[in-house]
Design an enzyme around this catalytic site. Structure first.
Site, PDB file in Angstrom:
ATOM      1  N   HIS A  59      19.778  -0.513  28.119  1.00  0.00           N
ATOM      2  CA  HIS A  59      19.467   0.344  26.972  1.00  0.00           C
ATOM      3  C   HIS A  59      20.554   1.409  26.778  1.00  0.00           C
ATOM      4  O   HIS A  59      21.034   2.014  27.741  1.00  0.00           O
ATOM      5  CB  HIS A  59      18.096   1.000  27.150  1.00  0.00           C
ATOM      6  N   HIS A  62      21.061   4.744  28.437  1.00  0.00           N
ATOM      7  CA  HIS A  62      21.437   4.724  29.855  1.00  0.00           C
ATOM      8  C   HIS A  62      22.862   4.233  30.068  1.00  0.00           C
ATOM      9  O   HIS A  62      23.380   4.347  31.181  1.00  0.00           O
ATOM     10  CB  HIS A  62      20.465   3.833  30.643  1.00  0.00           C
ATOM     11  N   HIS A 172      13.495   9.686  32.750  1.00  0.00           N
ATOM     12  CA  HIS A 172      13.104  10.537  31.616  1.00  0.00           C
ATOM     13  C   HIS A 172      12.103  11.598  32.071  1.00  0.00           C
ATOM     14  O   HIS A 172      11.414  11.434  33.075  1.00  0.00           O
ATOM     15  CB  HIS A 172      12.450   9.710  30.504  1.00  0.00           C
TER      16      HIS A 172
END
Length: 256
Positions: A59, A62, A172
């Protein structure tokens, strides 16, 4: 053996990046690269130079900084074998059971598919550390975007089998929202009630709620507690498998 120095900092809106530093060799690894400038600034603030970059999944929040960090520092980039084609500049691809060395410390690779199909975690057993990115969060777990609910449950089960005092770094800051949801699933859990109050206090003070520990999640995180009689009764799922109960909890969180 020398203990590693760890520096966690926020990137983007709510991403965490973590730097791991070994003083003797001056080796420094970053767990993921949400934003190259933020990582560079964090390194500069500590006087460290990046030698390793450990990617957990593809993703963009990241991996956005991978190319610039490699160009700047010449660091070696590691990442999941199953997503190597989707992460730029990977030098070494990794999968379940692989083991790498970071400045004399063993790093075990755990495949944790579910959030993405190739997601991996980095486990340093001698330091009692695991870096799980978007598979496990304090009081939560990642959304199941690419894999199946069964895969995600399998991944969480592997993480929960680690020693209870293992310190868990996630990708997160989602804990306040996770706590509100967790209390709808297991409101009678007194440890969860206490933890929710502590989280509210921490966030009001601007403090992070990451890292956590495997033991704390086993006590309070509904996503890894599908065998709880209270949870099963509340969901009307007595007699169902743990994977089925987990899937129902994850579906409810998606709609929360």
């Amino acid at each position: 053996m020398t203990s590693l120095q760890i520096y966690q900092f926020l990137c983007l809106e709510d991403n965490y990046c973590v730097l791991i530093h070994e003083p003797g060799s001056q080796s420094t690894a970053a767990i993921d690269a949400p934003d190259a400038r933020a990582v560079m600034d964090a390194l500069a603030s500590r006087g460290w130079t990046l030698t390793h970059l450990f990617c957990t999944h593809h993703h963009v929040d990241h991996t956005a900084g991978v190319v610039d960090l490699k160009a700047t520092f010449g660091c070696k980039v590691y990442g999941p074998r199953r997503e190597a084609s989707r992460i730029p500049a990977i030098d070494i691809s990794l999968g379940e059971g692989d083991q790498i060395d970071f400045a004399g410390h063993k790093v075990d690779i755990i495949e944790t598919p579910g959030h993405t199909l190739g997601h991996i975690a980095y486990h340093l057993p001698d330091q009692k550390l695991v870096f799980v990115a978007d598979t496990l969060f304090p009081l939560g777990c990642g959304r199941v975007f690419e894999g199946t609910m069964e895969q995600m449950w399998w991944s969480l089960s592997k993480l929960m089998a680690l020693p209870k005092d293992t310190v868990v770094y996630s990708g997160h800051e989602y804990t306040a929202a996770n706590a509100r949801f967790a209390l709808t699933i297991e409101p009678e859990n007194q440890a969860l009630q206490r933890r929710s109050q502590e989280i509210t206090q921490k966030r009001s003070n601007g403090e992070p709620t990451v890292p956590t520990t495997i033991g704390l999640e086993l006590e309070t995180n509904p996503f890894v507690r599908p065998n709880s009689p209270a949870i099963r009764a509340r969901l009307g799922m007595v007699g169902h498998s743990d994977a089925e109960v987990f899937a129902e909890i994850r579906r409810r969180k998606d709609e929360f």
